[in-house]
Every structure is written in C-alpha cells, then in structure tokens.
Design a protein around this motif. Sequence first.
Motif, PDB file in Angstrom:
ATOM      1  N   LYS A   1       4.051   1.718   9.967  1.00  0.00           N
ATOM      2  CA  LYS A   1       4.177   1.774   8.513  1.00  0.00           C
ATOM      3  C   LYS A   1       2.937   2.493   7.995  1.00  0.00           C
ATOM      4  O   LYS A   1       1.813   2.131   8.359  1.00  0.00           O
ATOM      5  CB  LYS A   1       4.277   0.375   7.905  1.00  0.00           C
ATOM      6  N   SER A   2       3.144   3.487   7.151  1.00  0.00           N
ATOM      7  CA  SER A   2       1.998   4.269   6.682  1.00  0.00           C
ATOM      8  C   SER A   2       2.206   4.707   5.245  1.00  0.00           C
ATOM      9  O   SER A   2       3.293   4.560   4.675  1.00  0.00           O
ATOM     10  CB  SER A   2       1.796   5.501   7.574  1.00  0.00           C
ATOM     11  N   GLY A   3       1.153   5.241   4.658  1.00  0.00           N
ATOM     12  CA  GLY A   3       1.236   5.705   3.281  1.00  0.00           C
ATOM     13  C   GLY A   3      -0.114   6.120   2.753  1.00  0.00           C
ATOM     14  O   GLY A   3      -1.125   6.107   3.464  1.00  0.00           O
ATOM     15  N   PHE A   4      -0.121   6.477   1.463  1.00  0.00           N
ATOM     16  CA  PHE A   4      -1.357   6.880   0.787  1.00  0.00           C
ATOM     17  C   PHE A   4      -1.380   6.292  -0.613  1.00  0.00           C
ATOM     18  O   PHE A   4      -0.438   6.459  -1.388  1.00  0.00           O
ATOM     19  CB  PHE A   4      -1.467   8.399   0.697  1.00  0.00           C
ATOM     20  N   ASP A   5      -2.433   5.572  -0.911  1.00  0.00           N
ATOM     21  CA  ASP A   5      -2.675   5.010  -2.239  1.00  0.00           C
ATOM     22  C   ASP A   5      -3.777   5.824  -2.894  1.00  0.00           C
ATOM     23  O   ASP A   5      -4.952   5.658  -2.593  1.00  0.00           O
ATOM     24  CB  ASP A   5      -3.077   3.534  -2.094  1.00  0.00           C
ATOM     25  N   ARG A   6      -3.376   6.720  -3.801  1.00  0.00           N
ATOM     26  CA  ARG A   6      -4.353   7.581  -4.467  1.00  0.00           C
ATOM     27  C   ARG A   6      -5.262   6.767  -5.384  1.00  0.00           C
ATOM     28  O   ARG A   6      -6.451   7.064  -5.521  1.00  0.00           O
ATOM     29  CB  ARG A   6      -3.630   8.665  -5.279  1.00  0.00           C
ATOM     30  N   ALA A   7      -4.716   5.735  -6.011  1.00  0.00           N
ATOM     31  CA  ALA A   7      -5.521   4.910  -6.912  1.00  0.00           C
ATOM     32  C   ALA A   7      -6.601   4.146  -6.139  1.00  0.00           C
ATOM     33  O   ALA A   7      -7.748   4.056  -6.575  1.00  0.00           O
ATOM     34  CB  ALA A   7      -4.631   3.946  -7.681  1.00  0.00           C
ATOM     35  N   GLY A   8      -6.224   3.595  -4.998  1.00  0.00           N
ATOM     36  CA  GLY A   8      -7.175   2.829  -4.203  1.00  0.00           C
ATOM     37  C   GLY A   8      -7.850   3.627  -3.116  1.00  0.00           C
ATOM     38  O   GLY A   8      -8.682   3.090  -2.378  1.00  0.00           O
ATOM     39  N   MET A   9      -7.490   4.916  -2.990  1.00  0.00           N
ATOM     40  CA  MET A   9      -8.028   5.809  -1.964  1.00  0.00           C
ATOM     41  C   MET A   9      -7.901   5.196  -0.564  1.00  0.00           C
ATOM     42  O   MET A   9      -8.854   5.147   0.217  1.00  0.00           O
ATOM     43  CB  MET A   9      -9.482   6.171  -2.268  1.00  0.00           C
ATOM     44  N   ALA A  10      -6.689   4.746  -0.256  1.00  0.00           N
ATOM     45  CA  ALA A  10      -6.407   4.185   1.054  1.00  0.00           C
ATOM     46  C   ALA A  10      -5.353   5.036   1.752  1.00  0.00           C
ATOM     47  O   ALA A  10      -4.247   5.212   1.236  1.00  0.00           O
ATOM     48  CB  ALA A  10      -5.913   2.747   0.928  1.00  0.00           C
TER      49      ALA A  10
END
Length: 332
Positions: A65-74
């Motif tokens: 499971k993967s992804g990108f959280d631009r708000a949290g920079m994760a």
Amino acid sequence: MTTPASGAGNPISIVSEAVCQQIVGRPEAFKAVENVFAAMARGDAYNFPVVREAIGHADALYGFKSGFDRAGMALGVKSGGYWPGNVQKDLTNHQSTVILFDPDTGQLKSLVGGNYLTAVRTAAASAVSIAHLARKDAKVLGMIGAGHQSTFQLRAALEQRDFEKVVAWNPHPEHLPRLAAVCEELRVPFEAVTQQELGAQADVIITITSAFEPLLLKEWIKPGTHIACMGTDTKGKQEVDPALLAAASVFTDEVAQSVLLGEAQHAVASGLIAESDITPIGEVINGTHVGRRDDQEITLFDGTGVGLQDLAVASAAAELADQKGLSQTIVL
C-alpha cells in the motif's frame, strides 16, 4: 541516534516496533489519521493502486500500500500482509514494515516497524468515524470480533463517547475475555451477548473480524446506530448484510477502495447502492458534508485501510523517534 559523518552517504533512520509502541499513542494516531483523511478529501493526498496477492505459501496474503500526502509531506509504501499461522508461533498474524522516502529527492528516509502501527491506525480510523458520525448521547458500545486488533479498537472507541456499557460477540467466544479484561481495567461494565442482542442494545458497533459472510443483519440494527466496519479489506471478505448499507448513510476512507475491496463491494455488486452513495469521511472532517443528519439515521463507516494512514502514523513515529533520540541510523 547515531549521527553519520559529513559526506558519508544517505542517513536512514530505523524505528523499531518497541519504539513505535513507546512514542505513538492513541492521541498521536488519531490526529495523524484525521489529518490524512481531511487531506485526501481536499485532493492533497493520494493513494496509489494496492497490490495484494496470495503467495501460495503458508496461506499468506502479501502486498503493498503506497501513496503521497502533499499536506503532510509523506511519501512511501507499507509492505506486508497476513500470515494466519503466526498465532501458533506466538507472532501477530499481520506483519508489515513502512518505508518512507524524502518527497524532495526520492532518497530512502526511514524504515518503520508496521505491526503495532497497523493496529493503532486501524483503531484510530474507527475512532475518527465515531467522533464525527456517532450520536453524541451514545451509551452502549458493541464489539463484533475479539482478535488481536479488537483491544486497540475498544480502547480508542471508549475515548470518543461517554459509554456506559460494552456488549460483545465473537465467533470464538473463548477469546472474549481479552475484551472483558480491558473493560474491567477501565471500569466499564461488559457483557457477552448474541449478535441479535448486540444489535438491539448497541448505539455504536465496531466489526473487526476476517469474516467472509454477514455477521450482522439489517433487521437487528436499531435506528440511530453508528457502525464501523473495520475488517473487510480484501475481495470476498464481508462482515455485514449488504441490505444494511442500503439502509444507512455510508462513509469511507477512500471510495474507490471501498467499492473494490471494502464492505461496500457486496452492496454495490448487487445494485443496492451506487458508488455515488458513498461519502469520504474527510468531507465530514472538513465541514463540506454534514455527516449525521439526525438521531434516527444509521451511519456506517467502511474502513478499508488505506496506505496513507500507514504513512501518516509512520511519519509521526519517525519524527518523534528522531526528536527523542530513539531511532537508529544507518548510512547507505
């Protein structure tokens, strides 16, 4: 924390299971999950397609499971799965590791133990749903399931409302004492009941099993109940009657995943609800959806478990571990 010499390479922090348990509690997990749900609803965070397969060995399911959280920079990936035979080896069935990358460079940033964090973030998700969707006067909490994750769910849920009683049912009743022990510790009355009795009493119900058939039927649920379905995360799994989703206002962590492999898969496949009937819970958190409309409405949260939840709590763990000098560092 060991500091690498200048120019020695890329430093990578390692956060162990023990450290995660030491520094990430329910408040930290709740905040991380609530924030990432809100970011998803704003379009600031994205889950990538899930890979989940039977490996043909040890009856295990394994995936990413993967992804990108631009708000949290994760940015990162959770790698792991479910080994049903682990209980005989004194190990948890769920085994995983979260790998975090620097969003600015793509360099490997952190390796974080994912077993405890999986349990605490799953519990945080149901707790967020209770906080935003359950009736304010909810008094009885119902638990369907008494496996490893159930005590995490129970503790997190009890903090969201002034519950006066816990009722519980499990396919294997010999496991119910683990829930009873938590209630005794927290001085909340506990009762083992049938599924029908649970539906008749409970104002909030959490399902946390690995079932492949309905454990709760629509006619057992009273008006105004909030249900958090937390066990269905794979095609074919099922915990509640599809007709119950048709009778409820349905919310989820991610709509696409809910329809594909969450509890909603069965109701959608049978035409009882449409994808458009499902609302991201982040919209409720952000105030763009009203959430519960009245005290008679049945609300249901389909907690499928998204990669961004794992990245959010792992990022919090890595940051706290670095701040407290509890992470180890290797250099590549």
